[in-house]
Design a protein around this motif. Structure first.
Motif, short mmCIF file in Angstrom:
data_model
loop_
_atom_site.label_atom_id
_atom_site.label_comp_id
_atom_site.label_asym_id
_atom_site.label_seq_id
_atom_site.Cartn_x
_atom_site.Cartn_y
_atom_site.Cartn_z
N PRO A 43 0.82 -1.22 0.00
CA PRO A 43 0.00 0.00 0.00
C PRO A 43 0.86 1.28 0.00
O PRO A 43 0.51 2.25 -0.67
CB PRO A 43 -0.84 -0.13 1.28
CG PRO A 43 -0.95 -1.60 1.50
CD PRO A 43 0.38 -2.17 1.05
N GLU A 44 1.97 1.25 0.72
CA GLU A 44 2.86 2.42 0.75
C GLU A 44 3.50 2.66 -0.62
O GLU A 44 3.62 3.79 -1.07
CB GLU A 44 3.96 2.24 1.81
CG GLU A 44 3.47 2.38 3.23
CD GLU A 44 2.90 3.77 3.53
OE1 GLU A 44 3.44 4.78 3.05
OE2 GLU A 44 1.89 3.81 4.25
N GLU A 45 3.90 1.58 -1.29
CA GLU A 45 4.49 1.72 -2.62
C GLU A 45 3.45 2.21 -3.62
O GLU A 45 3.77 2.99 -4.52
CB GLU A 45 5.10 0.39 -3.09
CG GLU A 45 6.36 0.02 -2.35
CD GLU A 45 6.86 -1.37 -2.72
OE1 GLU A 45 8.09 -1.54 -2.81
OE2 GLU A 45 6.02 -2.28 -2.92
N ALA A 46 2.21 1.78 -3.47
CA ALA A 46 1.14 2.25 -4.35
C ALA A 46 0.97 3.76 -4.21
O ALA A 46 0.80 4.48 -5.20
CB ALA A 46 -0.17 1.53 -4.04
N LEU A 47 1.01 4.24 -2.95
CA LEU A 47 0.91 5.68 -2.71
C LEU A 47 2.11 6.39 -3.33
O LEU A 47 1.96 7.43 -3.98
CB LEU A 47 0.82 5.97 -1.21
CG LEU A 47 0.82 7.45 -0.82
CD1 LEU A 47 -0.41 8.15 -1.40
CD2 LEU A 47 0.88 7.60 0.68
N LEU A 48 3.29 5.85 -3.16
CA LEU A 48 4.50 6.43 -3.73
C LEU A 48 4.41 6.48 -5.26
O LEU A 48 4.77 7.49 -5.88
CB LEU A 48 5.73 5.65 -3.28
CG LEU A 48 7.09 6.22 -3.67
CD1 LEU A 48 7.27 7.65 -3.19
CD2 LEU A 48 8.20 5.32 -3.14
N GLN A 49 3.92 5.41 -5.87
CA GLN A 49 3.72 5.41 -7.33
C GLN A 49 2.80 6.54 -7.76
O GLN A 49 3.08 7.27 -8.71
CB GLN A 49 3.13 4.07 -7.79
CG GLN A 49 4.09 2.93 -7.81
CD GLN A 49 3.40 1.62 -8.20
OE1 GLN A 49 2.24 1.39 -7.90
NE2 GLN A 49 4.16 0.75 -8.89
N GLU A 50 1.68 6.66 -7.05
CA GLU A 50 0.70 7.71 -7.37
C GLU A 50 1.34 9.10 -7.26
O GLU A 50 1.19 9.93 -8.17
CB GLU A 50 -0.48 7.60 -6.41
CG GLU A 50 -1.54 8.66 -6.58
CD GLU A 50 -2.62 8.56 -5.53
OE1 GLU A 50 -3.11 9.63 -5.12
OE2 GLU A 50 -2.97 7.44 -5.11
#
Length: 153
Positions: A43-50
């Protein structure tokens, strides 16, 4: 002359910002791509991607605007429409989505200003329009200038 000097200094400083911006993406392109292409993410990496995708878009636009500000005016002339309704600068058709500047009176500011616009795709009546300019305004005779006018050559 102090205002011009301040403006020139500001543009030089902004060009340095653009250079740092471009350098960041040059130095981190591979790591950014690896993260963005990663299919299984926390979930943290998804936020970082966004956030990185948004930053990429915004930082590219900042670089484009800085380049635009530092560019010299290549052509200045008068707008008109041809018989097909296309928008012309000194008789030459301006391509859709081409960014340029127009000189007009802004009632909100109570003064004449140069402002950026572009040719928007066709309106419901089939005619291209200037973005940000009221649709019923006659564009014939409006002063215009272009910083990137490669299509004129």
């Amino acid at each position: 002359m102090e205002i011009q000097t301040d403006n020139e200094k500001m543009i030089r400083d902004l060009l340095a910002v653009k250079e740092k911006n471009d350098c960041f993406f040059d130095n981190n392109e591979e790591a950014l791509l690896r993260l963005l292409e990663k299919e299984t993410v926390t979930p943290e990496e998804a936020l970082l991607q966004e956030i990185l995708l948004e930053l990429n878009d915004k930082m590219k636009r900042v670089s484009q605007l800085i380049t635009y500000m530092g560019s010299k005016i290549e052509h200045e002339g008068i707008l008109s429409r041809d018989t097909n309704g296309d928008i012309l600068l000194d008789g030459i058709k301006i391509p859709l989505m081409q960014e340029f500047e127009i000189f007009l009176y802004q009632e909100e500011l109570n003064r004449y200003v140069w402002t950026r616009t572009l040719i928007r795709p066709f309106a419901p009546d089939g005619l291209p329009r200037l973005a940000g300019v009221e649709k019923n305004r006659d564009i014939n005779g409006i002063r215009a200038r272009m910083r990137h006018a490669s299509f004129l050559s």
